[in-house]
Design an enzyme around this catalytic site. Structure first.
Site, PDB file in Angstrom:
ATOM      1  N   ASN A  52     -25.534  -0.987 -33.574  1.00 61.22           N
ATOM      2  CA  ASN A  52     -25.463  -2.357 -33.072  1.00 61.22           C
ATOM      3  C   ASN A  52     -24.002  -2.770 -32.883  1.00 61.22           C
ATOM      4  O   ASN A  52     -23.173  -2.551 -33.747  1.00 61.22           O
ATOM      5  CB  ASN A  52     -26.142  -3.272 -34.108  1.00 61.22           C
ATOM      6  CG  ASN A  52     -26.283  -4.697 -33.630  1.00 61.22           C
ATOM      7  OD1 ASN A  52     -25.293  -5.375 -33.377  1.00 61.22           O
ATOM      8  ND2 ASN A  52     -27.509  -5.172 -33.514  1.00 61.22           N
TER       9      ASN A  52
ATOM     10  N   HIS B 219     -28.013  -3.382 -29.007  1.00 59.21           N
ATOM     11  CA  HIS B 219     -28.693  -3.058 -30.251  1.00 59.21           C
ATOM     12  C   HIS B 219     -28.502  -1.562 -30.513  1.00 59.21           C
ATOM     13  O   HIS B 219     -28.034  -0.820 -29.655  1.00 59.21           O
ATOM     14  CB  HIS B 219     -30.176  -3.417 -30.135  1.00 59.21           C
ATOM     15  CG  HIS B 219     -30.475  -4.855 -30.468  1.00 59.21           C
ATOM     16  ND1 HIS B 219     -31.745  -5.320 -30.713  1.00 59.21           N
ATOM     17  CD2 HIS B 219     -29.646  -5.919 -30.609  1.00 59.21           C
ATOM     18  CE1 HIS B 219     -31.702  -6.621 -30.997  1.00 59.21           C
ATOM     19  NE2 HIS B 219     -30.442  -7.008 -30.932  1.00 59.21           N
TER      20      HIS B 219
ATOM     21  N   GLU C 245     -30.629   0.899 -30.827  1.00 59.86           N
ATOM     22  CA  GLU C 245     -31.430   1.791 -29.991  1.00 59.86           C
ATOM     23  C   GLU C 245     -30.880   1.854 -28.558  1.00 59.86           C
ATOM     24  O   GLU C 245     -30.871   2.923 -27.935  1.00 59.86           O
ATOM     25  CB  GLU C 245     -32.893   1.339 -29.967  1.00 59.86           C
ATOM     26  CG  GLU C 245     -33.581   1.419 -31.338  1.00 59.86           C
ATOM     27  CD  GLU C 245     -33.447   0.135 -32.154  1.00 59.86           C
ATOM     28  OE1 GLU C 245     -32.459  -0.613 -31.938  1.00 59.86           O
ATOM     29  OE2 GLU C 245     -34.315  -0.118 -32.994  1.00 59.86           O
TER      30      GLU C 245
ATOM     31  N   SER D 208     -37.200  -1.089 -38.049  1.00 61.53           N
ATOM     32  CA  SER D 208     -38.287  -1.262 -37.070  1.00 61.53           C
ATOM     33  C   SER D 208     -37.731  -1.878 -35.789  1.00 61.53           C
ATOM     34  O   SER D 208     -37.042  -2.907 -35.835  1.00 61.53           O
ATOM     35  CB  SER D 208     -39.360  -2.177 -37.664  1.00 61.53           C
ATOM     36  OG  SER D 208     -40.340  -2.498 -36.696  1.00 61.53           O
TER      37      SER D 208
ATOM     38  N   CYS E 193     -37.073  -4.034 -32.608  1.00 63.07           N
ATOM     39  CA  CYS E 193     -37.456  -5.364 -32.132  1.00 63.07           C
ATOM     40  C   CYS E 193     -38.196  -5.222 -30.801  1.00 63.07           C
ATOM     41  O   CYS E 193     -38.305  -4.126 -30.247  1.00 63.07           O
ATOM     42  CB  CYS E 193     -36.220  -6.253 -31.997  1.00 63.07           C
ATOM     43  SG  CYS E 193     -35.195  -5.891 -30.542  1.00 63.07           S
TER      44      CYS E 193
ATOM     45  N   CYS F 154     -36.090  -3.460 -28.086  1.00 62.35           N
ATOM     46  CA  CYS F 154     -35.953  -2.011 -28.239  1.00 62.35           C
ATOM     47  C   CYS F 154     -37.306  -1.303 -28.156  1.00 62.35           C
ATOM     48  O   CYS F 154     -37.400  -0.165 -27.692  1.00 62.35           O
ATOM     49  CB  CYS F 154     -35.220  -1.712 -29.539  1.00 62.35           C
ATOM     50  SG  CYS F 154     -33.535  -2.392 -29.528  1.00 62.35           S
TER      51      CYS F 154
ATOM     52  N   ASP G 272     -28.979 -12.076 -34.121  1.00 60.75           N
ATOM     53  CA  ASP G 272     -29.226 -10.750 -33.545  1.00 60.75           C
ATOM     54  C   ASP G 272     -30.667 -10.557 -33.099  1.00 60.75           C
ATOM     55  O   ASP G 272     -30.947  -9.762 -32.203  1.00 60.75           O
ATOM     56  CB  ASP G 272     -28.854  -9.662 -34.552  1.00 60.75           C
ATOM     57  CG  ASP G 272     -28.729  -8.303 -33.884  1.00 60.75           C
ATOM     58  OD1 ASP G 272     -27.915  -8.204 -32.944  1.00 60.75           O
ATOM     59  OD2 ASP G 272     -29.453  -7.381 -34.259  1.00 60.75           O
TER      60      ASP G 272
END
Lengths: 156, 156
Positions: free
Chosen positions: B45, B56, B58, B81, B83, B86, B146
């Site tokens: 991130n 982010h 990912e 996990s 969001c 992503c 975020d």
């Protein structure tokens, strides 16, 4: 209540799409506005230009707008129905409304967004549809790459 | 069939998260691998570091992997996990499997991904959980920003 003019916002996204086309890129443009019509950021797909598969039009506009504590009073305008990636962006950050140029050449997650409380305005704009129709016909490989769709020849 | 070692892949994402923490950023890391364990790209991130709300973990890993024609043979590993943003990335690009460090401090769209055919491995890793628990306690405003979540004081 929609207090902005969707067609007016779309002209900004469409200009971004044309800028992307002129650069040899995927011609999809987007912009983030406040509901009062203030432009926060705009951009276009930069897969080809930057070699960046993560830079779709909506993410480019979102990035250009910079950091914000919330997005409930913002409107994302895009020339094309947002893919799952960009729809996920809208949902996660609570963008209140999405104005879409067209969903005839590609239909992403805008129904899912509507089901989850996001306002959706679909304009079915002829210029946006024509732009993508021509691009897909002329550059199918680039288009399929951009949406992660495998062509029949490369499937398993 | 899962032919990779999820815990081994997670060490790469966790190292990215720690690098982000050391830079003063949101400590979430991710990496994209082939199912054979080849590293394609990794990142963390970069909201704080680059002032970029679109980066982010990912998406950073996905960008670092560069352009590819398909992702069906890839595995995204992330410390947290994913969001909706992503998760949308994973679904749109057809990433075949997601390895998740933990979903205790935040649960995004991984159930939705599973319902749509993506393989999910949730490791419930203690180090990942502890990292985010501490970060959220120390920097709640940054964390809520975020994920686009408004704190009770700023809600309508």
């Amino acid at each position: 209540m929609v207090s902005f003019d969707p067609a007016s916002l779309l002209t900004v996204a469409h200009a971004e799409a044309l800028a992307g086309l002129a650069e040899g890129g995927v011609p999809i443009g987007a912009a983030l506005f406040t509901v009062d019509g203030e432009l926060l950021g705009k951009g276009h797909n930069r897969r080809v230009q930057d070699g960046d598969p993560a830079m779709h039009a909506e993410t480019a506009a979102f990035r250009a707008a910079g950091r914000r504590s919330h997005y409930r009073d913002t409107v994302m305008v895009t020339t094309l129905s947002p893919c799952w990636y960009c729809s996920g962006l809208v949902r996660q950050f609570g963008i209140g409304h999405v104005v879409i140029g067209e969903a005839a050449t590609f239909s992403g997650g805008h129904d899912w967004l509507a089901e989850n409380g996001v306002g959706i305005t679909l304009l079915s704009d002829a210029a946006c549809t024509e732009l993508m129709t021509r691009f897909i016909a002329e550059h199918p490989e680039l288009w399929y790459e951009d949406i992660g769709a495998e062509t029949s020849g490369s499937g398993t």
